[in-house]
Write a protein that holds these residues in place. Structure first.
Motif, short mmCIF file in Angstrom:
data_model
loop_
_atom_site.label_atom_id
_atom_site.label_comp_id
_atom_site.label_asym_id
_atom_site.label_seq_id
_atom_site.Cartn_x
_atom_site.Cartn_y
_atom_site.Cartn_z
N CYS A 69 0.82 -1.22 0.00
CA CYS A 69 0.00 0.00 0.00
C CYS A 69 0.85 1.27 0.00
N TYR A 70 2.08 1.18 0.47
CA TYR A 70 2.94 2.36 0.59
C TYR A 70 3.34 2.85 -0.79
N ASP A 71 3.31 4.17 -1.00
CA ASP A 71 3.63 4.78 -2.30
C ASP A 71 5.13 5.09 -2.34
N HIS A 72 5.93 4.08 -2.66
CA HIS A 72 7.38 4.25 -2.69
C HIS A 72 7.82 5.19 -3.81
N ALA A 73 7.13 5.17 -4.94
CA ALA A 73 7.50 6.05 -6.05
C ALA A 73 7.34 7.52 -5.66
N HIS A 74 6.21 7.88 -5.05
CA HIS A 74 5.99 9.25 -4.60
C HIS A 74 7.03 9.63 -3.55
N HIS A 75 7.41 8.68 -2.71
CA HIS A 75 8.38 8.92 -1.66
C HIS A 75 9.72 9.40 -2.25
N VAL A 76 10.29 8.64 -3.19
CA VAL A 76 11.60 9.02 -3.73
C VAL A 76 11.49 10.27 -4.60
N VAL A 77 10.37 10.46 -5.29
CA VAL A 77 10.19 11.68 -6.08
C VAL A 77 10.14 12.90 -5.16
N TRP A 78 9.46 12.78 -4.02
CA TRP A 78 9.42 13.90 -3.07
C TRP A 78 10.82 14.22 -2.57
N ASN A 79 11.61 13.20 -2.26
CA ASN A 79 13.00 13.45 -1.86
C ASN A 79 13.75 14.23 -2.93
N GLY A 80 13.52 13.84 -4.19
CA GLY A 80 14.24 14.51 -5.28
C GLY A 80 13.85 15.95 -5.47
N TRP A 81 12.62 16.33 -5.11
CA TRP A 81 12.17 17.71 -5.31
C TRP A 81 12.03 18.47 -3.99
N ALA A 82 12.55 17.93 -2.90
CA ALA A 82 12.43 18.61 -1.61
C ALA A 82 13.16 19.95 -1.61
#
Length: 480
Positions: free
Chosen positions: A167-180
């Motif tokens: 259920c965890y959105d790993h793709a959104h997680h790493v993308v958020w890190n990239g655009w933090a």
């Protein structure tokens, strides 16, 4: 170790390696050192590093990560403390009047990408609450109940791990890190725009200066701790740091920061040929508190802020459970990428999303990919985050470069004074070095241990001397 410690030049070797301060992997340099007469430009003496112990000059690696080199990380931590504190109370080229400027300490986190195991402590009783107690819960689409009634310890391995891995959105997680980093930049733009009503009200131009540190949460996403200070802009000297009007309080600044945080957000560029985008916003769990120089309810002191930011400036991915490595090659990604673990999926998604599509072959497509999603592949070992861990605005305080230059000047002056006391006064000699890299690290583990022990004794001696000076100031002798 016994052979080194029992050698006739052991004391000379310790003096020669003292400059590394116990560095775990010092840089070894070889070459020539020329003494130049500054009045004539003539070389009066030439020495080769072959004449020195081990035939090299040892220089600290300067790594900021405590997991890589603790001694160099401690130096970086101390410099960061001085940098942050100078922006709050003055010193190091910053006027002491900044102590009266409104300032806030903000912690900004990422949104939720799925429920994870947490540890919550009751602030009044100190009792650990159940992780995720729920009533009348229905299973997730994968047949798992998003419930956990455990009271986790601080070292529990499950902390930060999803209750349901699928259920965890790993793709959104790493993308958020990239655009933090971009999200922070836009937040600062929104905050400075929010100052315009105050600018019109008081008839002066205001700006926000900041010092910021990034930290990894246990779930593997970064969040920011920032010290934000309000200044007045001098039209005649933009680099000057002036006090804002007296009517503006730290609580006013905190409200502006909270408003800018809520209002800032954007969507990432469309991904490759799918056109999919991800929203990049701050999470709801933000903490913004006023900074004071004394005791005040609900506020935090300047020394505590500086110590807190300096502490996390030396961290990397250790809190998330990922060992500190360099850039991950394809073989290492295959080793770490595990579909059955949370960190393994984050690494796999960072590499997968960052890999350029095979049909993107033109120069424009390559450049566009390099500046957007291509960063995720380059920073797979950081779970997508490629920003600096400690940053500041230009006019907040001094810089690490200036602090290091002052330290080198102090050491050079100390050595010069020592030379003058023993060899006479000579202000006309300049040492010019022609050095090349000979290697990284100590020659043997015995040398590393002896150098570390000597550095530890030197730090203990300095700590005792500092404690004695503090005690003598607090309790002066009757004759004084």
């Amino acid at each position: 170790m016994l052979r080194r410690a029992g050698s006739h030049d052991h004391r000379r070797w310790l003096d020669h390696t003292a400059a590394t301060r116990g560095c775990v992997r010092p840089v070894r340099l070889t070459g020539e050192l020329h003494d130049v007469d500054t009045t004539t430009g003539a070389i009066t003496r030439t020495r080769h590093t072959h004449e020195l112990p081990d035939g090299v000059i040892y220089v600290p690696c300067g790594d900021r990560r405590a997991g890589v080199c603790p001694p160099c990380a401690e130096t970086y931590r101390a410099d960061t403390y001085q940098l942050i504190r100078a922006g709050l109370v003055g010193g190091k080229g910053v006027p002491h009047t900044v102590a009266g400027h409104p300032a806030v300490f903000a912690t900004l986190t990422a949104p939720s990408f799925g429920p994870v195991h947490t540890r919550v402590v009751n602030p009044r009783t100190g009792q650990v609450r159940p992780c995720r107690p729920r009533r009348n819960v229905t299973p997730c689409p994968h047949g798992r109940l998003p419930v956990c009634t455990q009271r986790h310890t601080e070292s529990a391995a499950c902390l930060g791990r999803p209750l349901c891995l699928d259920c965890y959105d790993h793709a959104h997680h790493v993308v958020w890190n990239g655009w933090a980093g971009e999200l922070w930049r836009r937040t600062m733009i929104a905050l400075n725009r929010a100052l315009r009503p105050l600018t019109k009200l008081h008839g002066t131009t205001l700006r926000v200066s900041y010092g910021k540190v990034a930290e990894y949460q246990r779930r593997g996403v970064v969040h920011f701790h920032a010290l934000l200070r309000l200044d007045t802009v001098d039209p005649d000297d933009p680099d000057a740091i002036l006090a804002p009007p007296a009517g503006i309080t730290p609580h006013d600044l905190a409200e502006l920061v909270a408003g800018a945080t809520r209002a800032t957000g954007f969507d990432t560029p469309p991904y490759a040929d799918t056109g999919h985008t991800w929203p990049i916003t701050w999470g709801p769990q933000t903490d913004i508190r006023a900074v004071t120089h004394g005791l005040d309810s609900g506020a935090i002191t300047s020394d505590a802020v500086a110590a807190y930011l300096a502490k996390y400036a030396t961290k990397a991915t250790e809190p998330a459970g990922l060992p500190i490595t360099g850039r991950l090659t394809a073989d290492l990604v295959e080793h770490y990428a595990d579909a059955h673990t949370h960190l393994g999926r984050l690494i796999a998604y960072a590499r997968q999303l960052g890999t350029r599509p095979a049909d993107w072959t033109t120069d424009d497509q390559r450049a566009a990919w390099h500046d957007t999603y291509g960063r995720l592949e380059r920073w797979t070992h950081m779970l997508g985050f490629g920003g600096h861990f400690a940053t500041k605005s230009r006019r907040y305080s001094t810089t690490h470069t200036r602090l290091r230059a002052e330290r080198r000047t102090w050491r050079r002056t100390s050595r010069t004074d020592h030379w003058r006391r023993h060899h006479g006064d000579d202000d006309t000699t300049l040492v010019v070095c022609r050095l090349t890299l000979a290697g990284i690290g100590w020659n043997t583990t015995a040398d590393a241990q002896l150098a570390a022990d000597a550095a530890a004794r030197a730090r203990e001696h300095r700590a005792l001397a500092r404690e004695e000076r503090t005690t003598s100031k607090e309790n002066p002798s009757p004759s004084a």
